[in-house]
Design an enzyme around this catalytic site. Structure first.
Site, mmCIF file in Angstrom:
data_model
loop_
_atom_site.group_PDB
_atom_site.id
_atom_site.type_symbol
_atom_site.label_atom_id
_atom_site.label_comp_id
_atom_site.label_asym_id
_atom_site.label_seq_id
_atom_site.Cartn_x
_atom_site.Cartn_y
_atom_site.Cartn_z
ATOM 1 N N SER A 141 0.848 -1.203 0.000
ATOM 2 C CA SER A 141 0.000 0.000 0.000
ATOM 3 C C SER A 141 0.880 1.248 0.000
ATOM 4 O O SER A 141 0.389 2.357 -0.119
ATOM 5 C CB SER A 141 -0.879 -0.002 1.260
ATOM 6 O OG SER A 141 -0.047 0.062 2.415
ATOM 7 N N ASN A 142 2.207 1.037 0.150
ATOM 8 C CA ASN A 142 3.120 2.147 0.418
ATOM 9 C C ASN A 142 3.865 2.562 -0.858
ATOM 10 O O ASN A 142 4.726 1.836 -1.357
ATOM 11 C CB ASN A 142 4.113 1.673 1.494
ATOM 12 C CG ASN A 142 5.015 2.775 1.970
ATOM 13 O OD1 ASN A 142 5.471 3.598 1.195
ATOM 14 N ND2 ASN A 142 5.294 2.767 3.268
ATOM 15 N N ASP A 164 8.142 -6.888 4.365
ATOM 16 C CA ASP A 164 7.816 -6.309 5.659
ATOM 17 C C ASP A 164 9.114 -5.711 6.205
ATOM 18 O O ASP A 164 10.166 -6.335 6.114
ATOM 19 C CB ASP A 164 7.287 -7.397 6.600
ATOM 20 C CG ASP A 164 6.588 -6.770 7.785
ATOM 21 O OD1 ASP A 164 5.669 -5.968 7.571
ATOM 22 O OD2 ASP A 164 7.000 -7.045 8.934
#
Ligand code: ITT
Length: 190
Positions: free
Chosen positions: A15-16, A72
């Protein structure tokens, strides 16, 4: 840019936008185009970044057809026993960089970023990690990057990551180290 290496539909789920731009830059230098699946997914709460990244990929594989990867990342501060680590997203959105500076006042400032990429190749899950060591700055500095970049000074440097341009950050970062390992894997299996 070399066009010797092409891989069909290499897709990055995040989403980044900053993450996407940084990883895209590392692939671009290697002559590889990637696609962005812009998507926010739920992450399991756990104390292990490898596990969180793998769990997310496993869940997404029932939704996304074909191969894809995600990553992550966490900031680990030694004197806080690795905090915020897997809680980096929550901490960035709550106490933020000012809170981090307050928390470590008077403490050792050593820390590192860890990125774990999980690649689902359609059958198996493969992981590639990258670490960038550094220390937390005394004050917030710089307007580039995102997240903890304005308080992170990489080892051997004077500037915070937020004072570097994307090309400079992408030549030394945790994210680019993990991505380079991933690219080596892709090249080896060509
Ligand atoms: P995803 O959709 O990919 O999950 P996210 O922003 O939630 O995007 P993470 O959970 O991996 O991604 O990242 C946790 C937080 O850590 C992120 O929101 C930033 O505040 C911070 N962070 C991650 N990478 C960083 C970097 O390279 N520099 C500075 N801060 C970073």
């Amino acid at each position: 840019m070399s066009d010797a290496f092409a891989i069909d539909r290499l897709r990055f789920v995040t989403s980044n936008q900053h993450k996407f731009m940084e990883i895209k830059e590392v692939f671009r230098r290697e002559g590889i185009a990637i696609e962005w699946i812009k998507k926010k997914y739920e992450e399991i709460q756990a104390d292990n970044t490898e596990y969180i990244s793998l769990d997310s990929a496993r869940k997404l594989s029932s939704e996304i057809k074909g191969r894809f990867f995600l990553e992550d990342t966490g900031l680990y501060i030694d004197s806080l026993k690795g905090f915020p680590g897997p809680y980096s997203s929550y901490v960035a959105g709550t106490i933020g960089n000012e809170g981090i500076l307050r928390l470590i006042e008077g403490l050792d400032r050593s820390c590192h970023f860890l990125t774990v990429i999980t690649y689902f190749d359609g059958g198996s899950y493969l992981q590639f990690s990258g670490i960038l060591k550094g220390h937390i700055s005394i004050e917030i500095r710089g307007n580039g990057g995102f997240g903890y970049d304005p308080v992170f000074i990489p080892e051997g440097h004077k500037l915070t990551l937020a004072e570097m341009d994307i090309g400079m950050k992408s030549s030394i970062s945790h994210r680019s180290i993990a991505t380079q390992k991933f690219i080596s894997h892709l090249r080896a299996g060509r």
